[in-house]
Design a protein around this motif. Structure first.
Motif, short mmCIF file in Angstrom:
data_model
loop_
_atom_site.label_atom_id
_atom_site.label_comp_id
_atom_site.label_asym_id
_atom_site.label_seq_id
_atom_site.Cartn_x
_atom_site.Cartn_y
_atom_site.Cartn_z
N GLY B 117 0.50 9.38 -0.41
CA GLY B 117 0.53 8.08 -1.09
C GLY B 117 1.95 7.71 -1.49
N LEU B 120 4.03 6.00 1.24
CA LEU B 120 3.74 4.57 1.37
C LEU B 120 4.45 3.78 0.27
CD1 LEU B 120 -0.10 4.71 2.13
CD2 LEU B 120 1.75 4.39 3.75
N VAL B 121 4.32 4.26 -0.96
CA VAL B 121 4.88 3.53 -2.10
C VAL B 121 6.42 3.50 -2.02
CG1 VAL B 121 5.17 3.54 -4.60
CG2 VAL B 121 2.92 3.96 -3.60
N THR B 124 7.81 1.20 0.72
CA THR B 124 7.76 -0.23 0.40
C THR B 124 8.77 -0.59 -0.68
OG1 THR B 124 5.40 0.03 0.78
CG2 THR B 124 6.14 -2.11 0.01
N GLU C 264 -8.99 -0.53 3.04
CA GLU C 264 -7.95 -0.83 4.01
C GLU C 264 -8.04 -2.30 4.45
OE1 GLU C 264 -6.47 2.42 7.23
OE2 GLU C 264 -8.12 1.14 7.79
N LEU C 266 -9.57 -4.87 2.91
CA LEU C 266 -9.30 -5.83 1.83
C LEU C 266 -7.81 -5.90 1.50
CD1 LEU C 266 -12.38 -5.15 -0.47
CD2 LEU C 266 -11.89 -7.22 0.85
N SER C 268 -5.31 -5.20 3.57
CA SER C 268 -4.58 -5.85 4.66
C SER C 268 -4.79 -7.36 4.63
CB SER C 268 -5.02 -5.29 6.01
OG SER C 268 -6.28 -5.78 6.36
N TRP C 270 -5.38 -9.15 1.68
CA TRP C 270 -4.74 -9.73 0.50
C TRP C 270 -3.24 -9.52 0.47
CZ3 TRP C 270 -9.16 -7.48 -2.92
CH2 TRP C 270 -10.25 -8.36 -2.83
N PRO C 272 -0.92 -8.65 3.37
CA PRO C 272 -0.61 -8.26 4.75
C PRO C 272 0.81 -7.69 4.91
CG PRO C 272 -0.75 -10.65 4.57
CD PRO C 272 -1.22 -10.08 3.26
N ILE C 273 1.72 -8.02 3.99
CA ILE C 273 3.09 -7.57 4.17
C ILE C 273 3.36 -6.29 3.37
CG2 ILE C 273 5.53 -8.25 4.09
CD1 ILE C 273 3.84 -10.07 5.85
N TYR C 274 3.01 -6.30 2.12
CA TYR C 274 3.36 -5.14 1.28
C TYR C 274 2.17 -4.23 1.01
CZ TYR C 274 7.71 -7.64 0.71
OH TYR C 274 8.89 -8.27 0.95
N TRP C 275 1.22 -4.20 1.97
CA TRP C 275 0.01 -3.39 1.78
C TRP C 275 0.28 -1.92 1.48
CZ3 TRP C 275 -0.68 0.71 4.96
CH2 TRP C 275 0.08 0.71 6.13
N PRO C 276 1.35 -1.28 2.08
CA PRO C 276 1.47 0.17 1.82
C PRO C 276 1.66 0.47 0.34
CG PRO C 276 2.95 -0.50 3.60
CD PRO C 276 2.44 -1.76 2.96
N LEU C 277 2.30 -0.47 -0.38
CA LEU C 277 2.51 -0.27 -1.82
C LEU C 277 1.16 -0.14 -2.53
CD1 LEU C 277 4.72 -0.24 -4.00
CD2 LEU C 277 4.40 -2.68 -4.24
N GLY C 280 -0.94 2.94 -1.15
CA GLY C 280 -0.35 4.17 -1.69
C GLY C 280 -0.69 4.35 -3.16
N ALA C 281 -0.56 3.26 -3.93
CA ALA C 281 -0.83 3.34 -5.37
C ALA C 281 -2.31 3.67 -5.61
CB ALA C 281 -0.48 2.02 -6.04
N VAL C 283 -4.36 5.29 -3.53
CA VAL C 283 -4.58 6.69 -3.14
C VAL C 283 -4.12 7.62 -4.25
CG1 VAL C 283 -3.77 8.50 -1.57
CG2 VAL C 283 -4.55 6.32 -0.65
N ILE C 284 -2.93 7.34 -4.80
CA ILE C 284 -2.41 8.19 -5.88
C ILE C 284 -3.34 8.12 -7.09
CG2 ILE C 284 -0.52 8.44 -7.55
CD1 ILE C 284 1.38 7.47 -5.31
#
Lengths: 425, 304, 311
Positions: B117, B120-121, B124, C264, C266, C268, C270, C272-277, C280-281, C283-284
């Motif tokens: 995780g 990813l964070v 970005t 994943e 939802l 992507s 909402w 589409p650009i900064y989805w990994p943030l 990742g958050a 998941v953590i």
């Protein structure tokens, strides 16, 4: 059996929640509402250097089009999705955009693999797909079909610009370094075939195929130095080519073996290199800063100013004009033009327009959407890397080419398609 | 012999082979700097830190910013080289205290997912802070050129790396084998529970080790920055290489990391010449062979 | 027993009725969830029940997908025959690699599986003449009667449902219990006469077999296969799904697949650009706040601590 029941409940709840969350956003569009275009590109990671300026160019053109009354009285709307540089993610996104967002058309792509994958999906789903950013020529040639149109350059055009420049030099012994995947192979083949055609006595003395994303090129640099080649071609691009140039510098490779590369001249690569830029390299570029080009294309200066303001206002760290921005900008206008000429968003009618072809003027020159392969034929700028003022490298001595004078003809494309169809049988 | 020379014409070119060896050595030294921190963190905390590559990337970006804000002066580069890894060490400390510390008692796989995780964070956040554009850190002028070794040019900057890395290695050895802290770290890699029972503040030790490991990742990133493009995606490239080096060397073994990094560096350097077509698969093939022949890596210990 | 049958009856009826009420997109999403759920459950046979964590399981998913695609496209096999071959090829791969992998323990087990996984990936990536290299194989479609998403949904339900029953039976068979015994204490298992390595190898092959089914079903659903299917990041997918869903339950991966795939989609949509943030958050947050995954959210019972997987 508590887990069983609870799991069943969990599944039901999750599904209901998602339906509830998804439903209000599900489009219930009537006539007169936006023309929706699903746009798939790499918006995370290594490709953002190209896709962010591209997206701003696209957004700026969309705003202009909509402010001027839209297309058929309807605003244009792009719905973005990230393909994460993976073709299967792109196919998934394409399907979601078509089925759930009910988009009228698909657009986007940065890598060849992604473009070809969306194209295959589009052909099967009978949705028109505008490839706006990737460059493989197979998209509209070997694998071309009526449901795909390519609104930007393909590899063939700029590889031939570099080959044309190369043919003017007396070099006979050539080497190359290209990333070991479809695009790298395609680029090298296109370059070499055209150079051989222009100058039959050239020969390859050595080849290098580093893997895509290789971080250390020392061994290849030594090999190039030992190869006895008078000149070499590079199919590297982006961060990898920057690393290559930096690593080649202490060996003075570029001074010893003449360097030909389509990519290094784009500001995305040249600017970060600064005083480490490979002076003397023959390359292509997006010449927004070149006085000669600006003189010949009077509207270019105004566009540069407009884009820079737009990019600043939209939080781009580096707001200066980029090649990707010009592609995004042109793509939005080409898509709008095709719909306008079709007087409808009906897929078959728009394809009918595309298959007839049309031309459009852009600040940097004329773009021809060729009917036979629905491929954009665009202006090209070749030149040589020089050190400009204050240690900022530029591409100078810019020579303008037009894709129409160098690109493969419709007859040649027909042959490529026939050969590809034969191979599949 | 004729057969060999016909296959590999470069082999009779002594100076070329030598330069190739040295270039492999410098690749190996970079790998060592990156992987030793990962190995150390695993050895003590049992966390396979997937965010290690992200720390490396952040350090390279910090180099870019530090060199930008400092006046153009030969010393600026060295100050940046000193500061960037420290910044990453602090970042590592914050992450350890706020997140990782909460889940030490859980399944180690959970920690792995948490660091996943983090990739990813952090990726970005780097995009948001520094933007998508490629960056470059120029080499200090004194090290921009090359020196001649038996007539063959060799980049001076790699000489710096070749000189600095053994210093780091010796420093680490002194730290692990000549200080009380190093003794505790080594004890923790063998038996953490026992160490806790003996009254050592293991939790504090974990934080210190995580900070130190992150600092090492940062040092690798800062040193590598001038030789590559500082760009998004450099986290993934380095992660997988560091991973392979750590595993071949033996998880948690400091000397193992050194030997394996040099081995991998040389094999990559010559692999390109000998098997250009399959050099891409070489790294993992070596890893598989080592694990089959010596399941716990070159200098690691069997588990349990 | 009656209650259990009732729950399953309702679940089955719901699964069968869903295409009648859902839009095509949700049917597609359900197919994808089913594929991921099977892949993750096959993975969990190793991790949850065998105590073995593979970092290279994408290899067997990819072997299944490529076997199905290649046989259908290049050898001209009918789809069902190609699909039937998918798990066999994957199982063969799992047998060859597993033979070496099960000799290792814990972290080294994971590492060797990663190495083999990456080797499979590079072979697929490099062998362009056969696999199409980075462009993959396109236009891998099922025959006409399965071309509609609804038809393919029922087909997927049949194949994957059967696979689930198979996996359930394996987990509750004497073999499954032996596997659990090995997980808890390999030495004691050996004392009571269990051939540890052989059992682990069988589990590895079975897990590869079912991963291959998931890969094959996905190939025809997607219409294309790509080298990314074998890449190590794909191997993290079942791991994330299992851990988010809950490792200690047979149904954890199913809940995890639902949760992860919906999340994943939802995100992507909402962002589409900064989805990994955001991904990742989340998941953590799940890792830190939900020790037992999604299943644990619904299960208030005190968590029975299990021995850790890698010491």
């Amino acid at each position: 059996m508590r887990i069983d029941r609870r799991t069943a409940i969990a599944g039901t709840i999750l599904l209901s929640v998602s339906l509830a969350l998804g439903a209000p956003l599900a489009p219930t569009r009537a006539q007169g509402k936006p023309i929706r275009i699903g746009e798939i590109n790499s918006y995370s990671g290594v490709a953002t250097v190209f896709t962010f300026p591209y997206k701003e160019g696209l957004a700026m053109a969309t705003k202009e089009i909509n402010d001027a009354g839209g297309v058929l009285g309807r605003p244009l709307e792009f719905i973005h999705r990230d393909d994460k540089l993976k073709p299967d993610e792109a196919v998934k996104a394409a399907r979601e955009l078509v089925l759930q967002e009910k988009v009228d058309f698909l657009a986007g792509c940065i890598t060849s693999a992604v473009g070809l994958a969306i194209s295959a999906y589009a052909k099967d789903a009978k949705v028109l797909y505008f490839a706006t950013h990737c460059q493989t020529s197979r998209l509209t040639w070997d694998e071309g079909h009526r449901y795909v149109a390519h609104t930007t350059n393909n590899v063939n055009q700029y590889a031939r610009v570099v080959a044309k420049k190369a043919a003017a030099f007396p070099y006979k012994k050539w080497a190359h370094i290209s990333p070991d995947y479809e695009y790298g192979q395609n680029l090298w083949e296109e370059f070499w075939a055209y150079l051989k055609h222009l100058k039959p006595d050239v020969q390859v003395v050595q080849q290098n195929w580093p893997k895509l994303g290789e971080t250390d090129h020392s061994s290849y640099i030594t090999a190039l130095l030992q190869s006895g080649a008078e000149a070499f071609f590079s199919g590297l691009w982006g961060a990898q080519e920057i690393a290559f140039v930096k690593q080649a510098r202490p060996f003075a490779l570029v001074e010893k073996v003449h360097y030909f590369t389509p990519a290094i001249g784009t500001p995305d690569e040249l600017d970060p290199l600064g005083k480490e830029a490979p002076v003397g390299a023959i390359t292509t570029t997006f010449p927004w800063y070149d006085e000669g080009v600006l003189k010949r294309h009077p509207k270019f200066t105004e566009w540069n100013k407009k884009y820079t303001e737009w990019a600043k206002a939209h939080g781009m760290k580096d707001p200066q004009p980029k090649l990707g921005a010009s592609w995004g900008y042109a793509s939005a206008y080409i898509i709008a033009e095709a719909i306008k000429r079709a007087k409808s968003t009906d897929t078959d009618k728009v394809i009918a327009v595309l298959s007839e072809g049309f031309e459009m003027e852009f600040p940097w020159g004329k773009v021809i959407m060729r009917g036979c392969d629905q491929q954009a034929i665009a202006p090209q700028f070749g030149g040589v890397v020089k050190m400009g003022k204050e240690g900022k490298p530029i591409v100078a001595d810019i020579e303008e080419f037009h894709g129409k004078d160098i690109v493969k003809s419709c007859d040649e494309v027909a042959k490529l398609r026939a050969a590809a169809a034969e191979k599949k049988k | 012999m004729d057969f060999i020379t016909s296959l590999f014409p470069w082999i009779t070119n002594g100076p070329l082979v030598l330069v190739q060896v040295m270039s492999g050595l410098s690749v190996g030294m970079f790998l060592f700097l990156v992987s030793v921190g990962m190995s150390l963190i695993f050895g003590v905390t049992r966390i396979v830190n997937l965010a290690h590559g992200s720390f490396y990337m952040v350090s390279a970006y910090l180099m870019v910013t530090l060199i930008e804000v400092m006046p153009e002066h030969p010393v600026s580069f060295w100050i940046a080289l000193l500061l960037a890894p420290v910044g990453v060490g602090i970042l590592g400390g914050v992450i350890e205290v706020t997140l990782l510390r909460r889940i030490y008692r859980r399944d180690p796989m959970m920690q792995l997912i948490l660091t996943f995780g983090l990739i990813l964070v952090i990726g970005t956040l780097v995009l948001l802070v520094w933007g998508p554009d490629n960056k470059s850190v120029p080499r200090p002028d004194a090290l921009a050129g090359s020196v001649r070794i038996f007539g063959q040019p060799f980049p001076s900057y790699y000489l710096l790396v070749l000189g600095l890395s053994p210093l780091v290695a010796v420093g680490l050895w002194l730290l692990f084998y000549r200080t009380r802290w190093g003794m505790l770290v080594r004890a923790a890699t063998v038996d953490r529970e026992m160490l806790g029972a003996l009254g050592v503040d293991v939790s504090k030790l974990y934080t210190e080790v995580f900070v130190f490991g992150s600092w090492l990742a940062g040092l690798g990133g800062a040193l590598a920055a001038p030789t590559v493009a500082v760009a998004l995606g450099m986290d993934g490239d380095v992660l997988i290489n560091a991973f392979v080096v750590v595993v071949i060397g033996g998880l948690g073994s400091f000397a193992g990391s050194l030997i394996s990094a040099l081995l991998v560096g040389e094999l990559q350097s010559f692999g390109i010449l000998i098997f250009p077509a399959v050099s891409i698969v070489l790294l993992f093939a070596i890893m598989a062979v080592v694990l089959i022949v010596r399941p716990w890596g070159l200098l690691g210990h069997p588990e349990e | 027993m009656g209650r259990r049958t009732a729950v399953w009856g309702i679940a089955l009826a719901a699964a069968l009725a869903l295409p009648l009420v859902l839009s095509t997109f949700f049917i597609v999403l359900l197919i994808e969830i089913a594929v991921v759920a099977l892949f993750a459950t096959a993975f969990n046979l190793l991790m949850g029940f065998g105590g073995m964590v593979s970092f290279g399981h994408a290899a067997y998913f990819a072997l299944g997908a490529y076997a199905a695609a290649l046989l259908a496209q290049k050898a001209g096999w009918p789809m069902l025959a190609a699909l039937a071959a998918a798990p066999l090829v994957a199982a063969l791969g799992a047998f060859v690699f597993g033979f070496f992998i099960v000799r290792l323990t814990h972290t080294y087990f994971a590492m060797l599986s990663l190495a083999f996984g990456q080797i499979v990936y590079t072979v697929i990536f490099k062998w362009t003449s056969l696999t199409g290299g980075d462009n993959g194989l396109l236009n891998v479609w099922p025959p006409t009667f399965l071309r509609s998403q609804t038809a393919y949904y029922y087909f997927t339900l049949l194949i994957i449902g059967t696979s689930f029953l198979g996996l359930y039976a394996i987990v509750n068979s004497p073999f499954g219990y032996a596997l659990k015994a090995i997980r808890e204490n390999p030495r004691r298992a050996r004392f009571i006469g269990v051939n540890v390595r052989r059992h682990q190898l069988y589990a590895f092959v079975l897990s590869g077999f079912f991963s291959g089914i998931a890969g094959g079903v996905f190939a025809f659903h997607n219409g294309s296969v790509f080298p990314d299917f074998a890449f190590f990041t794909k191997s993290f997918e079942p791991l994330v799904v299992v851990l988010l869903g809950g490792v200690q339950s047979f149904y954890g991966p199913l809940a995890g697949a639902f949760g992860f795939k919906l999340l994943e989609w939802l995100i992507s949509k909402w962002a589409p650009i900064y989805w990994p943030l955001f991904l990742g958050a989340i998941v953590i947050a799940v890792v830190v706040l939900l020790p037992q995954g999604f299943v644990g959210l619904l299960e208030r019972r005190a968590w029975r601590p299990r021995p850790t997987i890698a010491k």
